[in-house]
Design a protein around this motif. Structure first.
Motif, PDB file in Angstrom:
ATOM      1  N   ARG A  60       0.829  -1.211   0.000  1.00 20.62           N
ATOM      2  CA  ARG A  60       0.000   0.000   0.000  1.00 20.62           C
ATOM      3  C   ARG A  60       0.864   1.262   0.000  1.00 20.62           C
ATOM      4  NH1 ARG A  60      -5.421  -0.821   1.978  1.00 20.62           N
ATOM      5  NH2 ARG A  60      -6.139  -2.635   0.818  1.00 20.62           N
ATOM      6  N   MET A  61       1.935   1.247   0.791  1.00 21.63           N
ATOM      7  CA  MET A  61       2.827   2.413   0.836  1.00 21.63           C
ATOM      8  C   MET A  61       3.469   2.645  -0.534  1.00 21.63           C
ATOM      9  SD  MET A  61       2.908   3.960   3.721  1.00 21.63           S
ATOM     10  CE  MET A  61       2.027   3.597   5.230  1.00 21.63           C
ATOM     11  N   ARG A  62       3.946   1.581  -1.157  1.00 21.14           N
ATOM     12  CA  ARG A  62       4.573   1.710  -2.473  1.00 21.14           C
ATOM     13  C   ARG A  62       3.566   2.196  -3.517  1.00 21.14           C
ATOM     14  NH1 ARG A  62       9.706  -0.975  -3.114  1.00 21.14           N
ATOM     15  NH2 ARG A  62      10.285  -1.975  -1.171  1.00 21.14           N
ATOM     16  N   GLU A  63       2.345   1.687  -3.465  1.00 18.53           N
ATOM     17  CA  GLU A  63       1.326   2.122  -4.419  1.00 18.53           C
ATOM     18  C   GLU A  63       1.065   3.617  -4.293  1.00 18.53           C
ATOM     19  OE1 GLU A  63      -1.168  -2.080  -4.678  1.00 18.53           O
ATOM     20  OE2 GLU A  63      -1.814  -0.536  -3.262  1.00 18.53           O
ATOM     21  N   MET A  64       0.878   4.079  -3.064  1.00 15.92           N
ATOM     22  CA  MET A  64       0.620   5.501  -2.838  1.00 15.92           C
ATOM     23  C   MET A  64       1.808   6.339  -3.310  1.00 15.92           C
ATOM     24  SD  MET A  64       1.452   8.224  -0.612  1.00 15.92           S
ATOM     25  CE  MET A  64       2.096   7.408   0.824  1.00 15.92           C
ATOM     26  N   LEU A  65       3.021   5.920  -2.941  1.00 14.61           N
ATOM     27  CA  LEU A  65       4.209   6.672  -3.343  1.00 14.61           C
ATOM     28  C   LEU A  65       4.373   6.703  -4.860  1.00 14.61           C
ATOM     29  CD1 LEU A  65       6.749   5.519  -0.619  1.00 14.61           C
ATOM     30  CD2 LEU A  65       5.842   7.848  -0.931  1.00 14.61           C
ATOM     31  N   GLU A  66       4.103   5.597  -5.506  1.00 11.75           N
ATOM     32  CA  GLU A  66       4.220   5.551  -6.963  1.00 11.75           C
ATOM     33  C   GLU A  66       3.247   6.509  -7.622  1.00 11.75           C
ATOM     34  OE1 GLU A  66       2.846   2.633 -10.421  1.00 11.75           O
ATOM     35  OE2 GLU A  66       4.300   1.694  -9.079  1.00 11.75           O
ATOM     36  N   ILE A  67       2.015   6.532  -7.148  1.00 11.72           N
ATOM     37  CA  ILE A  67       1.003   7.427  -7.718  1.00 11.72           C
ATOM     38  C   ILE A  67       1.394   8.881  -7.488  1.00 11.72           C
ATOM     39  CG2 ILE A  67      -1.398   8.204  -7.496  1.00 11.72           C
ATOM     40  CD1 ILE A  67      -2.030   5.141  -6.953  1.00 11.72           C
ATOM     41  N   VAL A  68       1.772   9.219  -6.267  1.00  9.03           N
ATOM     42  CA  VAL A  68       2.179  10.592  -5.957  1.00  9.03           C
ATOM     43  C   VAL A  68       3.388  10.989  -6.799  1.00  9.03           C
ATOM     44  CG1 VAL A  68       3.138  12.079  -4.136  1.00  9.03           C
ATOM     45  CG2 VAL A  68       1.143  10.658  -3.662  1.00  9.03           C
ATOM     46  N   SER A  69       4.335  10.084  -6.957  1.00  8.07           N
ATOM     47  CA  SER A  69       5.534  10.411  -7.735  1.00  8.07           C
ATOM     48  C   SER A  69       5.208  10.663  -9.202  1.00  8.07           C
ATOM     49  CB  SER A  69       6.581   9.307  -7.607  1.00  8.07           C
ATOM     50  OG  SER A  69       6.227   8.167  -8.351  1.00  8.07           O
ATOM     51  N   ARG A  70       4.228   9.960  -9.723  1.00  8.51           N
ATOM     52  CA  ARG A  70       3.876  10.111 -11.137  1.00  8.51           C
ATOM     53  C   ARG A  70       3.204  11.448 -11.423  1.00  8.51           C
ATOM     54  NH1 ARG A  70       1.450   4.644 -13.528  1.00  8.51           N
ATOM     55  NH2 ARG A  70       1.392   5.987 -15.355  1.00  8.51           N
ATOM     56  N   ILE A  71       2.552  12.038 -10.441  1.00  8.50           N
ATOM     57  CA  ILE A  71       1.825  13.281 -10.698  1.00  8.50           C
ATOM     58  C   ILE A  71       2.470  14.514 -10.087  1.00  8.50           C
ATOM     59  CG2 ILE A  71      -0.376  12.075 -10.939  1.00  8.50           C
ATOM     60  CD1 ILE A  71      -1.020  13.298  -8.122  1.00  8.50           C
ATOM     61  N   ARG A  72       3.528  14.330  -9.312  1.00  8.64           N
ATOM     62  CA  ARG A  72       4.071  15.475  -8.580  1.00  8.64           C
ATOM     63  C   ARG A  72       4.572  16.597  -9.482  1.00  8.64           C
ATOM     64  NH1 ARG A  72       9.904  14.646  -6.929  1.00  8.64           N
ATOM     65  NH2 ARG A  72      10.537  13.025  -8.358  1.00  8.64           N
ATOM     66  N   ASP A  73       5.119  16.284 -10.642  1.00  8.68           N
ATOM     67  CA  ASP A  73       5.606  17.357 -11.520  1.00  8.68           C
ATOM     68  C   ASP A  73       4.468  18.229 -12.034  1.00  8.68           C
ATOM     69  OD1 ASP A  73       8.261  16.676 -11.171  1.00  8.68           O
ATOM     70  OD2 ASP A  73       8.349  15.437 -12.983  1.00  8.68           O
ATOM     71  N   TRP A  74       3.414  17.606 -12.554  1.00  7.04           N
ATOM     72  CA  TRP A  74       2.322  18.433 -13.068  1.00  7.04           C
ATOM     73  C   TRP A  74       1.409  18.962 -11.982  1.00  7.04           C
ATOM     74  CZ3 TRP A  74      -2.548  16.560 -12.258  1.00  7.04           C
ATOM     75  CH2 TRP A  74      -2.755  15.176 -12.237  1.00  7.04           C
ATOM     76  N   ALA A  75       1.479  18.378 -10.787  1.00  9.95           N
ATOM     77  CA  ALA A  75       0.671  18.883  -9.674  1.00  9.95           C
ATOM     78  C   ALA A  75       1.335  20.090  -9.005  1.00  9.95           C
ATOM     79  CB  ALA A  75       0.443  17.783  -8.639  1.00  9.95           C
ATOM     80  N   GLY A  76       2.648  20.231  -9.189  1.00  8.77           N
ATOM     81  CA  GLY A  76       3.349  21.368  -8.599  1.00  8.77           C
ATOM     82  C   GLY A  76       4.191  21.008  -7.387  1.00  8.77           C
ATOM     83  N   GLY A  77       4.368  19.722  -7.117  1.00 14.80           N
ATOM     84  CA  GLY A  77       5.197  19.292  -5.993  1.00 14.80           C
ATOM     85  C   GLY A  77       4.530  18.179  -5.206  1.00 14.80           C
ATOM     86  N   GLU A  78       5.268  17.677  -4.219  1.00 14.25           N
ATOM     87  CA  GLU A  78       4.778  16.545  -3.428  1.00 14.25           C
ATOM     88  C   GLU A  78       3.516  16.886  -2.628  1.00 14.25           C
ATOM     89  OE1 GLU A  78       8.127  17.388  -3.202  1.00 14.25           O
ATOM     90  OE2 GLU A  78       8.984  15.689  -4.289  1.00 14.25           O
ATOM     91  N   TRP A  84      -3.972  16.100  -4.329  1.00 15.42           N
ATOM     92  CA  TRP A  84      -4.704  15.514  -5.457  1.00 15.42           C
ATOM     93  C   TRP A  84      -5.063  14.065  -5.145  1.00 15.42           C
ATOM     94  CZ3 TRP A  84      -3.809  11.323  -8.624  1.00 15.42           C
ATOM     95  CH2 TRP A  84      -4.593  11.241  -9.775  1.00 15.42           C
ATOM     96  N   TYR A  85      -4.087  13.304  -4.662  1.00 13.97           N
ATOM     97  CA  TYR A  85      -4.288  11.893  -4.331  1.00 13.97           C
ATOM     98  C   TYR A  85      -5.432  11.722  -3.333  1.00 13.97           C
ATOM     99  CZ  TYR A  85      -3.315   7.458  -1.946  1.00 13.97           C
ATOM    100  OH  TYR A  85      -3.435   6.218  -1.365  1.00 13.97           O
ATOM    101  N   ARG A  86      -5.486  12.582  -2.345  1.00  9.60           N
ATOM    102  CA  ARG A  86      -6.469  12.433  -1.270  1.00  9.60           C
ATOM    103  C   ARG A  86      -7.854  12.957  -1.627  1.00  9.60           C
ATOM    104  NH1 ARG A  86      -4.553  13.572   4.584  1.00  9.60           N
ATOM    105  NH2 ARG A  86      -6.067  11.925   4.917  1.00  9.60           N
ATOM    106  N   SER A  87      -7.943  13.938  -2.545  1.00  8.25           N
ATOM    107  CA  SER A  87      -9.235  14.597  -2.693  1.00  8.25           C
ATOM    108  C   SER A  87      -9.794  14.736  -4.102  1.00  8.25           C
ATOM    109  CB  SER A  87      -9.151  15.994  -2.070  1.00  8.25           C
ATOM    110  OG  SER A  87      -8.222  16.790  -2.791  1.00  8.25           O
ATOM    111  N   GLN A  88      -9.029  14.452  -5.140  1.00  5.77           N
ATOM    112  CA  GLN A  88      -9.511  14.688  -6.503  1.00  5.77           C
ATOM    113  C   GLN A  88     -10.332  13.509  -7.034  1.00  5.77           C
ATOM    114  OE1 GLN A  88      -9.196  17.559  -8.366  1.00  5.77           O
ATOM    115  NE2 GLN A  88     -10.669  16.519  -9.662  1.00  5.77           N
TER     116      GLN A  88
END
Length: 123
Positions: A60-78, A84-88
């Motif tokens: 579960r930790m790896r899944e969350m980290l992978e998703i966050v890492s994939r979107i962090r550039d276009w989201a504007g950071g970690e 986005w991960y928690r609420s979009q």
């Protein structure tokens, strides 16, 4: 070739190949209990050393980290990526958030959705 975001995810993995839950919690300014809730685990799961290293917790930790890492550039950071991960809600996934999908064991659906977007597909 290294998978997208592997460097970011690797920052949280110790020499034994285990996701360091404390490091993840600190990075996202959460308590371990809040982090556990974010990935659909009980607080006791991340507070007890033998359970922190268990397959379900690590997955579960790896899944969350992978998703966050994939979107962090276009989201504007970690921080923004975690928001986005928690609420979009994702309309293509029945309006569920990435967090809800990971909690339900459906991280693959989020990864597929992100792959679709990366290839120029519509949200």
């Amino acid at each position: 070739m290294e998978p997208a975001g592997a460097g970011f995810v690797g920052h949280f993995i110790d020499q034994a190949g285990i996701v360091d839950v404390g490091r993840v919690a600190d990075a996202f300014r959460m308590t371990k209990g809040q982090l556990a809730e974010t990935v659909g685990l009980g607080a006791a799961t991340v507070s007890k050393a033998e359970r922190r290293t268990g397959p379900r917790t690590q997955s579960r930790m790896r899944e969350m980290l992978e998703i966050v890492s994939r979107i962090r550039d276009w989201a504007g950071g970690e921080t923004q990526a975690m928001a986005w991960y928690r609420s979009q809600p994702i309309p293509a996934l029945d309006g569920r958030t990435p967090e809800a999908l990971v909690k339900a064991g459906q991280a693959g659906a989020v990864r597929d959705y992100l792959d679709h977007l990366a290839l120029g597909g519509y949200a």
